[in-house]
Design a protein around this motif. Structure first.
Motif: not given
Length: 437
Positions: A37-38, A61
């Motif tokens: 994701n991030a 992401g």
């Protein structure tokens, strides 16, 4: 942060073997090994919050689990990977879902062209079809535009450094001032219309006007809805095609799926790439109003226009747009970023000139352009990846995945604030600050 990477030549292989043209690895000096994701992690186990998101190619992401499952299942079933422009089930599924979830609810009617794997492929095909439809060659584009690095799209790009890399003369375009180029009180569409009306202006009647609704690489310059509607009206009056380059701003980056939705305009041609591939996979679309789809078979082609893994990933990514949940989440997170950036601008008015951007692409404009790059470096040292943009790289740009968790977003902003304090000094603050957002 661990210091192991600083004790060894981590980029030795890349320094010796990769071309001098490499750029991002010069700013982010580590070797990344995994991502979710991030978050990105390097091989020493250091974690980095990604406020860059593949330059907008990772709106959903890194390794989105929903999309990853679809890709794995497709591969294990011996699904077709490469198909040129032959018909495949993967492409059929994408086209149907794109129509049902994206085009139909918005009342849009476009033929979908797969021009190749990248944004510049989409732009090149858009320029070609506009010239073919109208029989004219000139294309009007705007100051600080960025449309790609191949010759046609580069001719429509304003940045002098990038243009010099062409090695040949770049033609077929005329540059005019973007919205607010001379300040907020001057409507640059008045100039545009006057030049088109005047047979003595020296501007060849254009095939198309091409624009970004928000100039990402150009410094986060945002066109107003009024300006966009006026440009569209001028196009209709003068039988000019309107091309919107939504390569970076599309797929929800500004909040809505297409960046031009709030303005209510209907471009003749739309360019999509980056996050349309869903998983960071190469994919691009050129959307063409049916009456302008005058290609002859094979007149524009490319070996990798049939990337079926991209179709599979994109098809699943479109499910995020079946409801308004993601759009509402982007709006909420964009407000968090806006409040934070304005607080930083108020705290450091001697260094920060303004806040720019929209949705999940916003940034700080520094009076001393070098401080934007210095902030990027200081943020990286604290575990945040963010890049710069603008003609002088004067904008520090925040561009996280749309799916970033609220707590991760808050942590990233706290780290950026610490980086700003380190760079500019707590003593320069004009108002008390705090780490929370």
């Amino acid at each position: 942060m661990k210091q192991a990477d600083s004790l060894m030549p981590v980029l030795d292989v890349f320094d010796k073997m990769e071309s001098e043209v490499r750029s991002y690895c010069r700013s982010f000096k580590t070797v990344f090994t995994k991502a979710s994701n991030a978050w990105l992690w390097d091989r020493s186990g250091n974690g980095y919050i990604d406020f860059f998101a593949g330059a907008g190619a990772l709106n959903y992401g890194h390794n989105n689990p929903r999309i990853r499952t679809k890709l794995i299942d497709y591969l294990l079933q011996d699904g077709v990977t490469h198909s040129l422009d032959m018909a495949t089930e993967a492409k059929e599924s994408f086209l149907l879902r794109f129509h049902d979830i994206i085009l139909k609810p918005r009342g849009l009617e476009y033929k979908v062209m797969f021009p190749g794997p990248t944004g510049t492929n989409a732009v090149e095909s858009a320029l070609k079809i506009a010239r073919k439809v109208t029989g004219r060659t000139n294309v009007i584009c705007f100051t600080n535009a960025f449309h790609g690095m191949s010759l046609g799209s580069l001719a429509a790009t304003g940045n002098s450094f990038k243009r010099k890399g062409a090695g040949v003369a770049l033609g077929g375009t005329t540059f005019l001032p973007y919205d607010k180029y001379f300040g907020p009180l001057i409507d640059t569409t008045v100039m545009l219309e006057r030049l088109l009306q005047d047979p003595g202006s020296g501007i060849d009647h254009p095939a198309a006007i091409m624009l970004e609704t928000l100039q990402g690489e150009g410094g986060l310059n945002e066109a107003s809805a009024k300006w966009l509607r006026q440009v569209e009206a001028i196009c209709r009056e003068h039988a000019i095609l309107l091309i919107v380059d939504d390569v970076q701003m599309g797929c929800g980056r500004t909040g809505t799926f297409f960046s031009f939705e709030e303005a209510g305009i209907r471009p003749d041609i739309v360019c999509l790439s980056k996050s349309i591939g869903g998983y960071g996979l190469p994919m691009a679309l050129t959307l063409i109003k049916p009456e302008h789809d005058v290609w002859n078979p094979g007149e524009h082609n490319g070996t990798f226009r049939g990337n079926n893994l991209g179709f599979v990933a994109a098809t699943e990514a479109l499910e995020f747009w079946r409801t308004t949940e993601l759009e509402r989440a982007v709006t909420a997170k964009s407000h968090t970023i806006t409040r934070f950036l304005h607080r930083m601008a108020a705290a450091y008015p001697k260094a920060i000139a303004e806040v720019r951007g929209k949705g999940l692409i916003q940034g700080l404009v520094f009076r001393d352009a070098s401080q934007a790059s210095a902030l990027s470096k200081a943020a990286f040292e604290r575990g945040v990846i963010l890049e710069t943009s603008g003609p002088r790289d004067e904008v520090a740009k925040l561009m996280p995945p749309l799916t970033i968790e609220e707590d991760v977003l808050a942590k990233g902003l706290e780290r950026i604030e610490a980086a700003l304090q380190s760079l500019l000094g707590v003593g320069e603050r004009t108002t008390p600050g705090k780490a929370s957002v």
